[in-house]
Design a protein around this motif. Sequence first.
Motif, short mmCIF file in Angstrom:
data_model
loop_
_atom_site.label_atom_id
_atom_site.label_comp_id
_atom_site.label_asym_id
_atom_site.label_seq_id
_atom_site.Cartn_x
_atom_site.Cartn_y
_atom_site.Cartn_z
N THR A 25 0.83 -1.20 0.00
CA THR A 25 0.00 0.00 0.00
C THR A 25 0.87 1.25 0.00
N LYS A 39 -13.23 7.95 5.58
CA LYS A 39 -13.14 6.49 5.41
C LYS A 39 -11.71 5.99 5.18
N ASP A 40 -10.69 6.76 5.58
CA ASP A 40 -9.30 6.31 5.48
C ASP A 40 -8.84 5.95 6.88
N ASN A 41 -8.87 4.66 7.19
CA ASN A 41 -8.55 4.18 8.54
C ASN A 41 -7.30 3.31 8.57
N ALA A 42 -6.42 3.43 7.59
CA ALA A 42 -5.28 2.51 7.48
C ALA A 42 -4.40 2.54 8.72
N PHE A 81 -5.19 3.60 11.77
CA PHE A 81 -5.94 3.17 12.95
C PHE A 81 -6.13 1.66 12.95
N ASP A 82 -6.37 1.08 11.78
CA ASP A 82 -6.53 -0.37 11.68
C ASP A 82 -5.25 -1.09 12.09
N TRP A 83 -4.10 -0.55 11.69
CA TRP A 83 -2.83 -1.15 12.08
C TRP A 83 -2.62 -1.02 13.58
N LYS A 135 -4.91 -0.88 15.88
CA LYS A 135 -5.85 -1.75 16.59
C LYS A 135 -5.38 -3.19 16.65
N GLU A 136 -4.41 -3.57 15.83
CA GLU A 136 -3.90 -4.94 15.84
C GLU A 136 -2.99 -5.22 17.03
N LYS A 185 1.54 -7.03 14.23
CA LYS A 185 2.05 -7.34 12.90
C LYS A 185 3.06 -6.26 12.52
#
Length: 152
Positions: free
Chosen positions: A27, A77-80, A82-84, A86-87, A94
């Motif tokens: 990405t 809607k760009d949560n890249a 935040f999603d990382w 949250k892992e 990761k």
Amino acid sequence: MADDGSAQTQAIWPLPKFHFQVKWDDTELAFQEVSGLDIETEVLEYRAGNSKVFSKVKMPGMIKSGNITMKKGVFAKDNAIFDWFKEIKMNTIKRKAITISLLDESQTPTMVWKVQNAFPVKITGTDLKAEGNEVAVESIEIAHEGLVIENA
């Protein structure tokens, strides 16, 4: 005859710092600012007891690097990032390889920083002001285990 600059090569001009790209996994994310691309070595000082010189010898020690901070505009809607973040679970995340490239006029990487085993440690959301008219900017701070610099 005066030099009109037509015979000059690109090698005499330093690169501008405003044209770069950041990729993690497959990405590419658009960041406004990247800072913290530094590495250094600790200095070890040693003096043997039987040394005839009354000063310490300095030698390179372990290599260390600081965290990298990246800032980007807030998009719907760009949560890249935040999603990382949250892992993250207790001692598990990761880790990702991140490539930061300084580009020339033809979009070719001229200097590349390869960040190894990166993971997020801090996310800062934008500040909100009712009277402001600035772009909303968020930032992510990333820890890593090594930085390799390649100059193409």
